[in-house]
Design a protein around this motif. Structure first.
Motif, mmCIF file in Angstrom:
data_model
loop_
_atom_site.group_PDB
_atom_site.id
_atom_site.type_symbol
_atom_site.label_atom_id
_atom_site.label_comp_id
_atom_site.label_asym_id
_atom_site.label_seq_id
_atom_site.Cartn_x
_atom_site.Cartn_y
_atom_site.Cartn_z
ATOM 1 N N ALA A 89 25.778 49.581 40.850
ATOM 2 C CA ALA A 89 24.505 49.234 41.466
ATOM 3 C C ALA A 89 24.297 49.984 42.780
ATOM 4 O O ALA A 89 23.201 50.490 43.045
ATOM 5 C CB ALA A 89 24.433 47.729 41.705
ATOM 6 N N VAL A 90 25.342 50.073 43.591
ATOM 7 C CA VAL A 90 25.230 50.790 44.869
ATOM 8 C C VAL A 90 24.969 52.271 44.620
ATOM 9 O O VAL A 90 24.089 52.874 45.243
ATOM 10 C CB VAL A 90 26.504 50.583 45.723
ATOM 11 N N GLU A 112 33.870 52.568 44.007
ATOM 12 C CA GLU A 112 34.517 51.280 43.781
ATOM 13 C C GLU A 112 35.726 51.097 44.700
ATOM 14 O O GLU A 112 35.942 50.021 45.249
ATOM 15 C CB GLU A 112 34.929 51.137 42.317
ATOM 16 N N GLU A 124 26.923 47.535 52.833
ATOM 17 C CA GLU A 124 27.683 46.577 52.017
ATOM 18 C C GLU A 124 28.931 46.084 52.735
ATOM 19 O O GLU A 124 29.291 44.921 52.656
ATOM 20 C CB GLU A 124 28.106 47.218 50.691
ATOM 21 N N GLY A 135 33.240 48.364 38.029
ATOM 22 C CA GLY A 135 32.486 47.255 38.587
ATOM 23 C C GLY A 135 30.995 47.485 38.617
ATOM 24 O O GLY A 135 30.523 48.594 38.868
ATOM 25 N N THR A 136 30.260 46.424 38.346
ATOM 26 C CA THR A 136 28.806 46.529 38.373
ATOM 27 C C THR A 136 28.295 46.713 39.800
ATOM 28 O O THR A 136 27.253 47.322 40.000
ATOM 29 C CB THR A 136 28.147 45.290 37.736
ATOM 30 N N ARG A 137 29.041 46.193 40.781
ATOM 31 C CA ARG A 137 28.634 46.358 42.178
ATOM 32 C C ARG A 137 28.641 47.838 42.549
ATOM 33 O O ARG A 137 27.692 48.343 43.156
ATOM 34 C CB ARG A 137 29.571 45.567 43.083
ATOM 35 N N LEU A 171 34.555 50.132 48.153
ATOM 36 C CA LEU A 171 34.085 48.748 48.173
ATOM 37 C C LEU A 171 35.229 47.747 48.112
ATOM 38 O O LEU A 171 35.138 46.662 48.677
ATOM 39 C CB LEU A 171 33.119 48.500 47.010
#
Length: 76
Positions: free
Chosen positions: A7-8, A67, A47, A2-4, A70
């Protein structure tokens, strides 16, 4: 991956997200030191809007683990 999560992690490590490989881990990224790990934990808690349990804080060692946190999945 995941890009999230990328990014984190990249933000915590203060590096460009494009330079985070999909198999990134604490063992493979020089920027992932103890201070960066603290920044990562803070970013994840922000987040998620809650504190992470200690066992999660110590278990996070890869991008996949980030990931999982999240997404609310088990780490590892």
């Amino acid at each position: 991956m995941g890009t999230r999560a990328k990014a984190v992690l990249a933000s915590a490590l203060e590096i460009d997200a494009a330079s985070v490989p999909s198999d990134a881990s604490i063992a493979t990224l020089e920027a992932w030191d103890s201070l960066a790990h603290l920044r990562l934990v803070q970013a994840l808690e922000k987040e998620l809007g809650r504190e992470l349990p200690a066992e999660h804080i110590f278990a996070i060692a890869s991008l996949d683990d980030v990931e999982a946190v999240l997404e609310g999945r088990p780490i590892g």
